[in-house]
Design a protein around this motif. Structure first.
Motif, PDB file in Angstrom:
ATOM      1  N   GLU A 254      27.370   1.934  41.572  1.00  0.00           N
ATOM      2  CA  GLU A 254      27.114   0.559  41.164  1.00  0.00           C
ATOM      3  C   GLU A 254      25.617   0.298  41.001  1.00  0.00           C
ATOM      4  O   GLU A 254      25.186  -0.331  40.016  1.00  0.00           O
ATOM      5  N   ASN A 258      23.804  -0.566  37.397  1.00  0.00           N
ATOM      6  CA  ASN A 258      23.043  -1.802  37.228  1.00  0.00           C
ATOM      7  C   ASN A 258      21.592  -1.527  36.817  1.00  0.00           C
ATOM      8  O   ASN A 258      20.995  -2.285  36.043  1.00  0.00           O
ATOM      9  N   ARG A 262      19.925  -2.793  33.391  1.00  0.00           N
ATOM     10  CA  ARG A 262      18.687  -3.572  33.431  1.00  0.00           C
ATOM     11  C   ARG A 262      17.588  -2.909  32.588  1.00  0.00           C
ATOM     12  O   ARG A 262      16.831  -3.588  31.888  1.00  0.00           O
TER      13      ARG A 262
END
Length: 437
Positions: A254, A258, A262
């Motif tokens: 995770e 992410n 980003r």
């Protein structure tokens, strides 16, 4: 002072080198020796290379590498890559291996339309121009029957001609916007030949169009040329997997997902990051394009224009992590060929196509889009974990050692030492100096 030379292209290769040596190299025999070292001992092969361009004096070698384990639409590929940058092939291979057991890469050719324009001036009544175009369009299409006869047999040819009023951008400026399908050929010569005949017909027939004669305002052709901006010749490549499968370098899936999302968002937000982000994509794209004898300059220009299609230069890749699924994808405009040009001439290009299992143009589009996506994933993975320099400088180590004329013993010692020490040019210089002292 060097005087201009006349008939340089008529000189033999030896004579060209002699002239360069006498006028620019102060008779530097070492430079001449280096030029000749890069000549191929196979005279027929060297003659083939000499004939690719004008004023050939030698060959300029780049490494030809391969990146295995690319699973693309359930078929396993090894990609040929021609590039000088140290870490590109390694990064591509690592990305291929990473996605190998996660379903691999999925691709889809969206469209394959190419285009070109007859650019012309017209300062008369636009209504007259529209009427003329409506009348002359069938003649423009039939004027290229001979040129496109064989292309049409292969399922390609001219698709349509459209009159474009571009006077809002430039006073008196109009286009005949022509769209084409060229099959497995990149099609530049075919498109340009068609455009020039269309332009000639358009100009000549205008002389007898009565409204133009009355107003004494005729279309004036400025130029006819294909466009390397091909947003209708588009391919998509994608990878996806459950977020739980993404654990890398001490990061859980995770967190890693992410970070990638980003990083892509940052490249979308700022052109300063987007340019470098997309340059990394093109490391992979260009390397395979060169290996397959295609025009990387045309692709570069078209791709970067596509990155600005919405009015701001931005990322070519996209990423999401939603409902437990990570997706990473790219859409690229790629006008490529698997026949014509160097594809039929250069022996290593022929080898590349054999290695790629003889793809057609659509399949080559898919393969090259995958190369770009893989390269970008590898770069982002490094950036959001250990940093880009660790892997890059490890690969760059050998270039530094060669630049220092290190012996094989010194190289082996340096490779062993820098397994556990940070690589920098100054650190390598100091290490070799210490060995020699």
């Amino acid at each position: 002072m060097v005087n201009p030379v006349s008939g340089f292209h008529k000189k033999t290769k030896e004579q060209k080198i002699e002239w360069l040596a006498a006028n620019y190299l102060a008779g530097d025999s070492q430079s001449i020796t280096i030029l000749k070292k890069y000549w191929n001992s196979d005279e027929a092969l060297q003659k083939l290379h000499d004939d690719f361009i004008e004023n050939t004096i030698s060959n300029y070698y780049l490494p030809y590498g391969v990146a295995p384990n690319f699973l693309i639409n359930e078929t396993l590929y090894t990609l040929p890559m021609v590039i000088e940058e140290s870490s590109v092939v390694a990064a591509a291979s690592n990305a291929a291996k990473f996605w190998l057991n996660k379903g691999g890469f999925k691709t889809q050719v969206i469209t394959t339309i190419k285009n070109g324009q007859v650019h012309f001036n017209f300062f008369g009544n636009v209504t007259d121009l529209k009427a003329y175009f409506s009348e002359i369009k069938p003649t423009l299409i039939s004027s290229i029957d001979t040129i496109q006869k064989n292309m049409k047999k292969r399922g390609g040819g001219l698709l349509d001609i459209e009159l474009i009023d571009a006077t809002e951008t430039l006073k008196g400026y109009f286009q005949l916007h022509c769209t084409f399908e060229t099959g497995d050929a990149m099609g530049a010569n075919f498109i340009n030949s068609c455009l020039e005949v269309i332009a000639s017909t358009f100009k000549n027939e205008a002389q007898s169009f009565q409204p133009f004669k009355i107003s004494e305002a005729f279309p004036e052709v400025v130029m006819s040329i294909l466009s390397n901006y091909v947003p209708e010749c588009l391919v998509r490549a994608e990878v996806s997997c459950p977020v739980s499968q993404l654990s890398v370098e001490g990061l859980d899936g995770e967190t890693f997902a992410n970070k990638i999302v980003r990083a892509v968002a940052i490249a979308k937000a700022t052109p300063r990051r987007a340019v470098t982000h997309n340059k990394g994509i093109m490391n992979g794209v260009d390397a395979v394009i060169l290996a397959t004898g295609n025009d990387f300059r045309a692709v570069e220009a078209g791709v970067h224009a596509y990155a600005s299609k919405d009015g701001k230069y931005t990322s070519l890749t996209h990423a999401s992590a939603e409902n437990g699924i990570f997706k990473f994808w790219i859409e690229l405009p790629l006008a490529l060929g698997t026949v014509g040009g160097l594809t039929n001439l250069h022996p290593l290009v022929k080898f590349s196509f054999s290695l790629l299992q003889k793809p057609n143009a659509k399949q080559l589009m898919e393969i090259i889009a995958v190369a770009g996506l893989a390269q970008n994933f590898a770069a982002l993975r490094s950036l959001v974990t250990v940093g880009i320099q660790k892997g890059h400088m490890k690969m760059h180590l050998m270039n530094i050692l060669n630049g220092l004329n290190a012996s094989e013993i010194e190289k082996n010692k340096a490779i062993d030492y820098f397994k556990n020490h940070q690589v920098s040019h100054s650190a390598v210089v100091d290490f070799i100096a210490a060995q020699r002292n």
